[in-house]
Design a protein around this motif. Sequence first.
Motif, PDB file in Angstrom:
ATOM      1  N   CYS A 816       0.831  -1.211   0.000  1.00  0.00           N
ATOM      2  CA  CYS A 816       0.000   0.000   0.000  1.00  0.00           C
ATOM      3  C   CYS A 816       0.865   1.261   0.000  1.00  0.00           C
ATOM      4  O   CYS A 816       0.404   2.346  -0.376  1.00  0.00           O
ATOM      5  CB  CYS A 816      -0.916   0.023   1.227  1.00  0.00           C
ATOM      6  SG  CYS A 816      -2.269  -1.165   1.130  1.00  0.00           S
ATOM      7  N   GLY A 817       2.111   1.105   0.427  1.00  0.00           N
ATOM      8  CA  GLY A 817       3.021   2.251   0.462  1.00  0.00           C
ATOM      9  C   GLY A 817       3.905   2.363  -0.759  1.00  0.00           C
ATOM     10  O   GLY A 817       4.798   3.220  -0.811  1.00  0.00           O
ATOM     11  N   GLN A 824      -0.805   0.166  -5.600  1.00  0.00           N
ATOM     12  CA  GLN A 824      -1.462   0.754  -4.429  1.00  0.00           C
ATOM     13  C   GLN A 824      -2.971   0.509  -4.451  1.00  0.00           C
ATOM     14  O   GLN A 824      -3.560   0.151  -3.437  1.00  0.00           O
ATOM     15  CB  GLN A 824      -1.193   2.258  -4.386  1.00  0.00           C
ATOM     16  CG  GLN A 824       0.121   2.631  -3.716  1.00  0.00           C
ATOM     17  CD  GLN A 824       0.212   4.131  -3.522  1.00  0.00           C
ATOM     18  OE1 GLN A 824       0.051   4.893  -4.472  1.00  0.00           O
ATOM     19  NE2 GLN A 824       0.486   4.565  -2.307  1.00  0.00           N
ATOM     20  N   GLN A 851       5.443   0.954  10.172  1.00  0.00           N
ATOM     21  CA  GLN A 851       5.096   1.977   9.174  1.00  0.00           C
ATOM     22  C   GLN A 851       3.599   2.046   8.873  1.00  0.00           C
ATOM     23  O   GLN A 851       3.168   2.814   8.024  1.00  0.00           O
ATOM     24  CB  GLN A 851       5.852   1.705   7.866  1.00  0.00           C
ATOM     25  CG  GLN A 851       7.364   1.708   8.003  1.00  0.00           C
ATOM     26  CD  GLN A 851       8.028   1.227   6.727  1.00  0.00           C
ATOM     27  OE1 GLN A 851       7.691   1.662   5.635  1.00  0.00           O
ATOM     28  NE2 GLN A 851       8.975   0.302   6.866  1.00  0.00           N
ATOM     29  N   ILE A 855       1.700   4.777   6.368  1.00  0.00           N
ATOM     30  CA  ILE A 855       1.152   4.291   5.090  1.00  0.00           C
ATOM     31  C   ILE A 855      -0.340   4.614   4.990  1.00  0.00           C
ATOM     32  O   ILE A 855      -0.831   5.078   3.955  1.00  0.00           O
ATOM     33  CB  ILE A 855       1.401   2.767   4.942  1.00  0.00           C
ATOM     34  CG1 ILE A 855       2.906   2.508   4.733  1.00  0.00           C
ATOM     35  CG2 ILE A 855       0.588   2.179   3.795  1.00  0.00           C
ATOM     36  CD1 ILE A 855       3.310   1.054   4.853  1.00  0.00           C
ATOM     37  N   ARG A 858      -0.937   8.298   4.297  1.00  0.00           N
ATOM     38  CA  ARG A 858      -0.627   8.615   2.886  1.00  0.00           C
ATOM     39  C   ARG A 858      -1.765   8.175   1.972  1.00  0.00           C
ATOM     40  O   ARG A 858      -2.101   8.857   1.005  1.00  0.00           O
ATOM     41  CB  ARG A 858       0.686   7.945   2.471  1.00  0.00           C
ATOM     42  CG  ARG A 858       1.929   8.654   2.989  1.00  0.00           C
ATOM     43  CD  ARG A 858       3.178   7.880   2.668  1.00  0.00           C
ATOM     44  NE  ARG A 858       3.350   7.684   1.233  1.00  0.00           N
ATOM     45  CZ  ARG A 858       4.201   6.820   0.687  1.00  0.00           C
ATOM     46  NH1 ARG A 858       4.964   6.056   1.464  1.00  0.00           N
ATOM     47  NH2 ARG A 858       4.311   6.702  -0.609  1.00  0.00           N
TER      48      ARG A 858
END
Length: 936
Positions: A816-817, A824, A851, A855, A858
């Motif tokens: 996903c990051g 994504q 993270q 993530i 974002r």
Amino acid sequence: QMEDPIQLKEEGNKYFQASDYEKALQSYTQAIKLNKDKALQAVLYRNRAACFLKKEEYAKAASDASRAIDINASDIKALYRRSQALEKLGKLDQAFKDAQKCATLEPRNKNFQETLRRLGANIQEKVNARGTVLDSQTRDSRVQKMFEILLDENSDKEKREKAANNLIVLGREEAGAERIFQNNGVNLLLQLIETKNPELILAAVRTLSGMCTGHKARATAILHYLGIDSICMWMSVDNEEISLAVCNLLQTITDCLLGQGKEEHHGKEEALVLDTKKDLRMITTRLLDMLVSKKVSGQGRDRALNLLNKNIPRKDLKDHDNSRSIFVIDNGLKKILKVVGQIPEMPDCLPLTENTQLTASVLLNKLYDDLRCDPERDNYRLICEEYIKSKIDPQDMDKTLHAVQIVSGVLQGPFDLGNKLLGMKGVMEMMVALCGSEREIDQLVAVEALIHASTKLSRATFIITNGVTLLKEIYKKTKNEKIKIRALVGLCKLGSAGGTDYGLRQFAEGSTEKLAKQCRKWLCNNSIDARTRKWAVEGLSYLTLDADVKDDFVEDEPALKAMFDLAKASDKTILYSVASALVNCTNSYDTKELVPELVQLAKFSKQHVPEEHPKDKKDFVVKRVKRLLKAGVVSALACMVKADSAILTDQSKELIARVFLALCEDPKDRGTIVAQGGGKALIPLAVEGTDVGKIKASHALAKIAAISNPDIAFPGERVYEVVRPLVSLLNTERDGLQNYEALLGLTNFSGRSDKLRLKIVKEKALPDIENYMFENHDQLRQAATECMCNLVVNKEVQERFVADGNDRLKLVVLLCGEDDEKVQVAAAGALAMLTAAQKKLCSKMTQVTTQWLEILQRLCLHDNMEVQHRGLVIAFNLISSDKELAKKLVESELLEILTYVGKQEDHPKKQHIINVARDCLTKCMDYELIKPLSQA
């Protein structure tokens, strides 16, 4: 308006695929009005019948299908469509009859077998509903009544047909079969056979087959009552439908005796000890006797050979018992050799079909391959040598000719053995000498034998040295087209065996284009017998290696049509030649890539460097593929795939798979390929054959599966058969394009139904898909992630993410990051569905990587609205799952993001995103983690 019926048909096909049945109907109707070709007319009527079926206008569908059947009685698609229409119209008996013909034409088709079972059950249910089958006494009287109607010559035709179909249905049921058996039914069925009425004979034989299925004791009793001699006599008749039905009966009995198929135990049968070996040997002996009997028809001889091919050699070489093959070699090898040694042009020839001798050669090969040790193979060779020596007689040229024909037949079977027989003293010299004979029959047999012998380079060298001059002389001087064409093929084959440097032009006057033109002329000449025209195809299979020849050939539509017609016919002896010619025309053979540095080095040392012919470049290949598709290559290939397994060799399957892969290259052509039966034809090619052939067929399936609607491309249960070939392409030994297109196909499938998703999981595709999610190649990583996005809808896949000790969830979160938006989108979609379906994964997500929060933030701020929406759904799932987790999110910067998005003005394009952000805030207020603005 178009005035070309073929173009109108193609237009109709496109409308049909797009589910626009009204426009498809108009196109087919217009084509019918303009068309004058009978074969095309049948296709148009059956296609229009398919439209009427979709529109639920069943009477019209039945009418159109009947018109197609009137033109071609064995049009399997038309028969099946009429059966479907008649079933909907409530005419179950007639529908059953059509479905039965379909199952006879394609015994391995599961769809037809299922339709027969369904119709049989419906007919029985209808009968039961009328109250005519209430107990065994009623059933007995009903069976008796059926026989009375059938045996009464004055009975109404429709009543007779109905009684015959009901009897067949009854014979398939255990209770019904037992009632027929116990009430003198076998004797009455025998009386039906003795009426010599084809319809009644078929009904009786099919009823007997049903009664024998899965019941060893009853099958044995029926075999003894009827007598193997009578069964073989019925199979020998010159009526294809009856001969095939009797062959199926004998196969059913053999399956029972061998303990194969669906074995059901009834009453005390388990306690019975049946001596099946004696019965099996009796059947085998009688089948071997049929091979050399002049009273047996060509079709009957073929049936006997097919039964021997299917039942004598071992199915699994791990089974050490090859006693059946040893018995046939000791007691019948000479009889099989007699069949391969027949010369159709001679007056004393046994009745044969176009298939007979090749099927006998296949049997020779299977028996030889079934031997376990050198002494067994030596015994086989000695029997052959002894038989051939007994035929060689310098004083009797006809006898000697049979000896040469036998060697020729063995070369088409166990080639290594045939090569040893060529080494017998004087055999090769005898072949060359016969080429110089004045008798045309000698030349004909000798040239054919030389063609088969020249496959081995060492033998080809001998023929090049000793026989080429004779072949050239025969080609130039003979006026007999049969001999001339064989001489040409011999020269072509020798040119191929001698290598490109040797060159075809050394063997025949004129260019290869001139020779190919002559072959095409023979091919299109319907006054020449089919067997001779097939040699023209073999000649073209060598000549089309030349780029100019293949280009001219695909432009010659009559020649292509003639070749396809030969391939579609009941004789399948030219499958390999047709497939070879098509491989050459589509350039689907393997080529070695030239390393530029080595090319420069070769030029520097003044060595010959082969250059690509201009007509072998991509543009020309694409044009040839389009021409072949327009000429109907797909339907021809689909017919070739249906050939009997004894004729369709693994090598032929590989060639057909290569051609299909070349045809599927352009996505625009894949709909046409599906419409003409290509998708269905590829499935068996992907499952059986050489490793290369299976890979090529699987790749072609992947190309179709990647962009087609699975419900149209692979209707019904067929779609589940495609999954395994696609999964096989995920192997790391396959190339990147194969991996990628297989993933696209599986993504398409996994988006259709949970049953398909489960099938993909059961084929153990999940670990491979996960591996490609780690792949450095962007497109592979993207395709694998999209496939996983669809698969996580399945509960079993979700459970694997929930299970401890794996990094599946971590991988999805990290993806996903990624910077790649497509990755994504897919990864965020998978994570959104997983967190919605499994609350445990919401808390687990926060533990798999430090993270995770960064993530998620974002995602929720992403410029791509699709990614942003999925990120906000994940946030909502996390907040909804647990108050403590919601508190952690509120204490982070995520609250600002949610507030910023939620406060935005309503907007049609972004409303779904704004609504999810507001839902997140509402949930937080419900938890009393935040207060409404008015209370703040």
